[in-house]
Design a protein around this motif. Sequence first.
Motif, mmCIF file in Angstrom:
data_model
loop_
_atom_site.group_PDB
_atom_site.id
_atom_site.type_symbol
_atom_site.label_atom_id
_atom_site.label_comp_id
_atom_site.label_asym_id
_atom_site.label_seq_id
_atom_site.Cartn_x
_atom_site.Cartn_y
_atom_site.Cartn_z
ATOM 1 N N PRO A 59 35.276 38.212 37.283
ATOM 2 C CA PRO A 59 34.079 38.253 36.459
ATOM 3 C C PRO A 59 32.839 38.260 37.357
ATOM 4 N N GLN A 107 42.610 39.275 29.968
ATOM 5 C CA GLN A 107 42.004 38.648 28.813
ATOM 6 C C GLN A 107 41.810 37.170 29.118
ATOM 7 N N ARG A 123 38.252 35.059 24.672
ATOM 8 C CA ARG A 123 37.884 36.227 23.881
ATOM 9 C C ARG A 123 37.323 37.336 24.738
ATOM 10 N N ARG A 124 37.099 37.035 26.013
ATOM 11 C CA ARG A 124 36.457 38.036 26.867
ATOM 12 C C ARG A 124 37.472 38.849 27.641
ATOM 13 N N THR A 125 37.071 40.072 27.914
ATOM 14 C CA THR A 125 37.889 40.908 28.777
ATOM 15 C C THR A 125 37.205 40.956 30.141
ATOM 16 N N VAL A 126 37.955 40.595 31.156
ATOM 17 C CA VAL A 126 37.373 40.516 32.491
ATOM 18 C C VAL A 126 37.991 41.621 33.350
#
Lengths: 250, 469, 201, 462
Positions: free
Chosen positions: B468, D449, D452-455
């Motif tokens: 990220p 995943q 709830r976020r896709t990284v």
Amino acid sequence: MAEPQVDVKWSMVVDIDKCTGCQACVVACQSENNVPISTQELYDQRRQMTWIRVERYWEGDFPDVKARYIPIMCQHCDTAPCEPVCPVFATYHNNEGLNVQVYNRCVGTRYCANNCPYQVRFFNFWEPVWPDSLKNQLNPDVTVRSRGIMEKCSFCVQRLRRSERDAAQNGDDRPADDAFDPSHGAFAPACVRACPTDALVFGDANNPNSRVASLAHSDRRYHLLEHLGTEPNVIYLKKIDPEAGDGNHE
Amino acid sequence: METTSSESNGHNGHHRHMPEIGEYTAQVANEEIRAWFGAPGSWHGKALFVAGALLVAGIVAFVIRASSDGFDERGPWAYYAAGFAFLLTTVGSAPLVSVALRMSKAHWRRGLSRLSELFAISSIFMLIVYIPLPFMLPVVDDRPSLWINWHGHAPHIYDSMLLVTTVLCGLAILLIGARPDFAALKHETKGIRRWYYSIIGGNWKGTKKEWQRLRAAQGVLGGLYFMMLIFTQLIVSSDYALALIPGWKDSIYPAFYSLTGLQGALAVTLIAMFWVRRTGLQRYISLDQFWGLAKLLLATSLLWFYFWWSGFFVFWYGRSVAEVGVLEYMIKGAYLAPFLGAIAFSFFVPCFFFLIWNPIRKSIRGPAIAATIVMLGIMFSRVREYVAAFSIPKGMVGSTHIEGILGTNTPDAIDILLLLGILGGSAFFYLVALRIFPAVNIWEQREFTLLRKVRPYFKRYAVVLGKPD
Amino acid sequence: MRPDRKLLLLSLPVVLIGGLVATIIGGFVIWRVAAHYFYPLELIAKAAPTQPIRFTHVTHAGQLGIDCTFCHRTVTEERTAGIPAVQQCMFCHAVIKGVEEDKASEIAKLQEYAANDEPIDWIRVHRLPDHVQFTHEVHIRRLPEVLGLGEDFQIQAVCSTCHGKIWEMEEVRQVRALKMGDCVDCHRANNAPTDCVICHY
Amino acid sequence: MQERREKTESQINTDLLSAMLDNHLWFWIVLAGLGLVILAGAAAAGYMFDRGLGVTGLNRPVFWGFFITNFVFWVGISHAGVMLSAILRLAQAEWRRPATRAAEVLTIFSLATALIFPLLHTGRPWRVFYWVGLPILPYDLSRGIFQNVRSALLWDPSAIFTYLTSSTLFVFIALVPDLAVARDRTTGWRRALYATLALGFRGNARQWRLQAIAGILLSALILPVFVSVHSIVSWDFAAAVSVEGWHQTIFAPYFVIGAVHSGVSGVVTAMILMAWLFKWQDYIRPEHFDALGRLLIVVATAWFYFFFIEFSFGLFSQEPSEIALRQTQVFGQPWGWMYLTFIMASYFIPVPLWMFRRVRRSLVLMFWTTILVNIGMWLERFLIIVPSLMRKQGLTFVWGDYNPSPIEVLLVAASFAVVLGGVLLFSKIFPLIPIYDAKEGKYIEAEIQVGRRTVPAVIREE
């Protein structure tokens, strides 16, 4: 068999106390060594050449102002900064203590000039031009340098060679030391011969009887930019002047 | 092109095996780290005793030195100053490892970030060691200095301020990074622990905003720490070493000093990792961490030679009187032995006998041994620079070049005890810190378990790392 | 594809670096050999020029056996060998007018120069670059010893070391390269100084 | 994630070969324009050879000026190639992929251009063979006198030639798979050329493995060369005990990091130009500039640290001549405003801007900031070289100044045209984005995943 390996160390003493700044040395050098004429144009370009120059500094404020002169030529350093940096060995140290510039080998990188702290190395930016009237005045014993190469004071090595030849013809190993005393006459670099006040003295520092050797031990002696450790073969003698400042010139 | 077409027929029919990547869950990490933290074992007490004994010996030596020689002369304190400089380039710089790896988003930092940040506690000891040193620094009136003359005391004030700020900054990074862990732990402990957990952990709830703030604070403090540390090293090294040796105008030296600081930070972190790993936590302090740090240690060791050579070469080629004087004093003369020790142990031995070989880099013991050797090399470097600087007689400081070769300054028993005390003291502080903070960052491990997945990849399994931004 | 070509990729750096080294070493060897055995003298020593007067050394140095130093007077003392003045020619040629027609006409030219007080515009054959300060005197002094000529020797034996058998040349031409390599080889062989500033200043 | 567009392999091939195979009018216009500048430069050089170096603005004491500044500048730019390709390849940085080829090609052309300048600026260029010809051959024929190995000017050509050779090999190794693609899609002379250069590459597993090993080996071997080149260039200056502004021990790492600073900026500029000219926005994406921008912040700050030490140590020993030099640099005009421009352009304007994610991801802003960096870095070299020579040592009688002549300006302009034109021509013959690398990148791209976020994620390369 071989040319006798003369164990000499050519050296010059410059007595600042005697220098009047008359520039006779500059003119003598110019004509002896085929140094191109320093025209106004070359001065404007900052490209004039004077193998020996007389620097002039002002000391004090007007009206109590004094001019200080110091003649500066190639110092023929024993550990010369210009020598190791030349990629083609166009400048090197020979066994007579001379810092030699070999014109035909020079490619003109000007690295030596950058690395000379005394700024006594000159580059031929242009092909040198002499007026017709002066062409026959050129010294045949000295190379006329073409453009693109470095040049500098050689301690009038052509005169050195001649004196060695003269000595050899007389069957001597080396030129007699007397010969380097201008008052006796046979040999000295052009600037030394031209100096009217005897401020310049030239000779073999390895010969304890020479004038240069005795002057070199004067307690007034110093080297120019001594902190650089270049060990020059030109020795300066301090001015004897109680009013002389500590070197903070304008 | 037929590059990969033959491999694309999916993952059926072939024998598969799970890669050995030490997969673990957040739950496991939480429990294991806490268990080690609660009871690290009997070795801890023994180590604490040895370090404490050395510290006491050092204090005794300090008292003897102070009462016999006083603080007027620098000479007797030369080894003490070298010890301080050693601390500044090892434990004093160690949090840099965590900061730098976090900045570069290296995922493997998570196993070692706390261990490196814990050295901020040892840095407090470094500050204590520093206390007598400003009194021995000459005023700037008669010596080269980076400072504009300000009642002659500019360096004293700024050196001290910079050091204190750097140490405080390192502590802040440690404490802020520990907040989520303490907040989680505070409900499960009692007594004094619960008290300071509450203070540091505060009312951390773990909201999105709090996490954002934590990351922002880590980023800002990390950058600040980096700059403060490099600047402190620049100032301390130039004021305490460079400026005292006549003619030593060596602009690469502060950068070289900072480089050894980075090298020392890596080495000291590796050593801490090695000893902590011996008593547990192998899952988190794993080969990845050793391998990663070993690569960096190799790079810094190679750079060590590059920086040293850059400095030496210019002096050697320049040959001015001052330069020759410095070279004869610090390389040919009295400090030849420390110099050879430094070049061997900081560069030659760790590089060519250890770190250049990948099998050694990719091991637990290899990098640890190399790190120990590097520590030795750094000690030699500091002795060479600081003892040389502190041995310059008072009158000579500020002259343009060194005249003659000065006398040697071999360490006596008191000097050795002082050095041992300094080493023991910093180890003592670190060992205490291990009981105050969990040795591995629990929340970072939990985060890591979220970002690391094992997936089938063509005919095999592969590790997928989330990045990220 | 052929399996042997697979290795080509990795061997490429080796081949290139090896090729470079081989080229350099090969070039060096060829160069050295060429320098010693195939030095193109013709490029340096041009054909003998036609002089204003068809003076012949064959008569003077060869048949009459006049010493070189008789005409080239400064050779034993100075850097240059010296070209005799017209007046010096007239020592003899005031009297000797020549018998054969072709020779008499050349001598007549000489006498005309003398009568007009004009120097003869000889075309120089042996020319060194300006940056070479060659000195005849030292070589005349040293060479007898180098050549092992003993006490009694003909000066011709010394001069011919570089100039060849001038006394056999109708028209003087250069016989040696007289390039720096030539000088340096001789100096090295005879332990003479090779300091640059011996010749270059 | 929206930045990544799915492309099929054949689409990638078509896109990335378009620069080579399609004919664009602008290409020939730009090339002709650059050709004119190069011609003008060649004419200037010819005039200079004919008349001598007097036509430049050089004088005593400023014996080195624009030419050497430009030499150092181009050597500096050339450091980007290895910095990006080798280091990032060894560090397995994912975002290197579209940048490597452009960086390496920029290296080759800027290095070749840099090499011209020391030769141009010699007094007798026709004798330059004595200097850089082949350092193992003696002068002329049989004199047996060799070059001076103590001179930094002899190490220079050796290091640069080594670097040029190894970077060319490096580019070639990376080109082989792409040449094979090009071979299969072309006809005529191009096919013959690519078939020869592709060395029979068919893309089987062994060939891929060998290609990868060669790439990694060369990356590791080229790194010491990379560091040595600019260190040696810096020693051209630092070895000079007589020029205080140059005689600094920090020069080697300072020059290297400065070279990386200007080089990476140059690559960013080149990549943005590529994205615009060849419409490669799908391959050269904002995320790449984001990563490059972050790298640039670190490099620029490291450079600034070295710059700070270099500058402050000029004042450290408080020698009058050094203080005079610094005064000239900072307060004397016109050097003062140049100094201000340099420091603003190469650090204080771009770095704060790069701190913002939006700036890093904006092609226009990145284009102008990186151009600014290189203007600053050119001035930096100029300000190191010229004022230091002007105020050399304490003999104030011979202090001087320097005004470049139009000839020098023209030749500097021509050098920019040579590099740009070289890269452009390269793009016409070889793919400027590594096709195989772009494909490889696709295979290790992944997503995971988290809640709830896709990284975005990568599959770890072993």
